[in-house]
Design an enzyme around this catalytic site. Sequence first.
Site, PDB file in Angstrom:
ATOM      1  N   ASN A  87       0.838  -1.195   0.000  1.00 11.05           N
ATOM      2  CA  ASN A  87       0.000   0.000   0.000  1.00 11.05           C
ATOM      3  C   ASN A  87       0.876   1.250   0.000  1.00 11.05           C
ATOM      4  O   ASN A  87       1.881   1.307   0.718  1.00 11.05           O
ATOM      5  CB  ASN A  87      -0.907   0.002   1.231  1.00 11.05           C
ATOM      6  CG  ASN A  87      -1.840  -1.195   1.252  1.00 11.05           C
ATOM      7  OD1 ASN A  87      -2.350  -1.610   0.226  1.00 11.05           O
ATOM      8  ND2 ASN A  87      -2.047  -1.767   2.437  1.00 11.05           N
ATOM      9  N   GLY A  93      -4.375   2.998   1.945  1.00  8.84           N
ATOM     10  CA  GLY A  93      -4.471   2.426   3.278  1.00  8.84           C
ATOM     11  C   GLY A  93      -3.151   2.233   3.988  1.00  8.84           C
ATOM     12  O   GLY A  93      -3.082   1.508   4.977  1.00  8.84           O
ATOM     13  N   HIS A 100       6.500  -2.132   3.159  1.00  6.44           N
ATOM     14  CA  HIS A 100       6.317  -3.518   3.588  1.00  6.44           C
ATOM     15  C   HIS A 100       5.450  -4.228   2.565  1.00  6.44           C
ATOM     16  O   HIS A 100       4.447  -3.695   2.100  1.00  6.44           O
ATOM     17  CB  HIS A 100       5.694  -3.599   4.981  1.00  6.44           C
ATOM     18  CG  HIS A 100       4.541  -2.679   5.190  1.00  6.44           C
ATOM     19  ND1 HIS A 100       4.697  -1.329   5.438  1.00  6.44           N
ATOM     20  CD2 HIS A 100       3.206  -2.900   5.175  1.00  6.44           C
ATOM     21  CE1 HIS A 100       3.518  -0.767   5.572  1.00  6.44           C
ATOM     22  NE2 HIS A 100       2.583  -1.694   5.402  1.00  6.44           N
TER      23      HIS A 100
HETATM   24  P1  AMP Z   1      -0.327  -0.836   5.988  1.00  9.79           P
HETATM   25  O1  AMP Z   1      -1.728  -0.469   6.387  1.00  9.79           O
HETATM   26  O2  AMP Z   1      -0.213  -1.358   4.581  1.00  9.79           O
HETATM   27  O3  AMP Z   1       0.656   0.298   6.261  1.00  9.79           O
HETATM   28  O4  AMP Z   1       0.083  -2.061   6.902  1.00  9.79           O
HETATM   29  C1  AMP Z   1       0.628  -1.913   8.169  1.00  9.79           C
HETATM   30  C2  AMP Z   1       0.485  -3.237   8.854  1.00  9.79           C
HETATM   31  O5  AMP Z   1       1.357  -3.273   9.961  1.00  9.79           O
HETATM   32  C3  AMP Z   1      -0.931  -3.522   9.364  1.00  9.79           C
HETATM   33  O6  AMP Z   1      -1.438  -4.718   8.751  1.00  9.79           O
HETATM   34  C4  AMP Z   1      -0.729  -3.675  10.874  1.00  9.79           C
HETATM   35  O7  AMP Z   1      -1.552  -4.667  11.440  1.00  9.79           O
HETATM   36  C5  AMP Z   1       0.743  -4.044  10.946  1.00  9.79           C
HETATM   37  N1  AMP Z   1       1.411  -3.745  12.194  1.00  9.79           N
HETATM   38  C6  AMP Z   1       1.348  -2.588  12.904  1.00  9.79           C
HETATM   39  N2  AMP Z   1       2.125  -2.667  13.991  1.00  9.79           N
HETATM   40  C7  AMP Z   1       2.682  -3.901  13.982  1.00  9.79           C
HETATM   41  C8  AMP Z   1       3.582  -4.589  14.846  1.00  9.79           C
HETATM   42  N3  AMP Z   1       4.075  -4.013  15.974  1.00  9.79           N
HETATM   43  N4  AMP Z   1       3.939  -5.851  14.539  1.00  9.79           N
HETATM   44  C9  AMP Z   1       3.452  -6.435  13.428  1.00  9.79           C
HETATM   45  N5  AMP Z   1       2.620  -5.836  12.564  1.00  9.79           N
HETATM   46  C10 AMP Z   1       2.231  -4.584  12.842  1.00  9.79           C
END
Ligand code: AMP
Length: 114
Positions: A87, A93, A100
Amino acid sequence: MSDCLFCKIINGDIPADKVYEDDAVLGFNDINPVAPHHVLFIPKKHISTVNELEATDAELVGKLFLAAQQHAATLGVNADGYRLTMNTNASAGQTVFHIHLHMLAGRPFSWPPG
Ligand code: AMP
Ligand code: ZN
């Protein structure tokens, strides 16, 4: 970057459920999974969004996909299928501004996404 959540995971300042690591890439389970398998693959180098990628990052981005490919095989979901998503910025989003690659597997996915 000192205030970046995923850099803190890379540095070991915040725990994560790591499932993959090499010299350039870390993979860990998403804290809020939206599929039976939901893994995030991140570069160890801080890059905020796809918009900040440079030509010299091409190999690094390839390594994210190869890590996901390898982990899909390890999980045994490669033949059934999996979704890879990155994203970029608000409308897509993005909530964590360290790029990532989401790897989602273990259930069917519809298209188009919401
Ligand atoms: P996005 O919305 O594409 O930026 O995805 C960010 C992702 O990071 C989301 O799916 C969250 O659930 C995940 N996330 C946030 N904090 C953590 C964390 N401490 N450990 C693992 N995943 C995380
Ligand atoms: Zn970062």
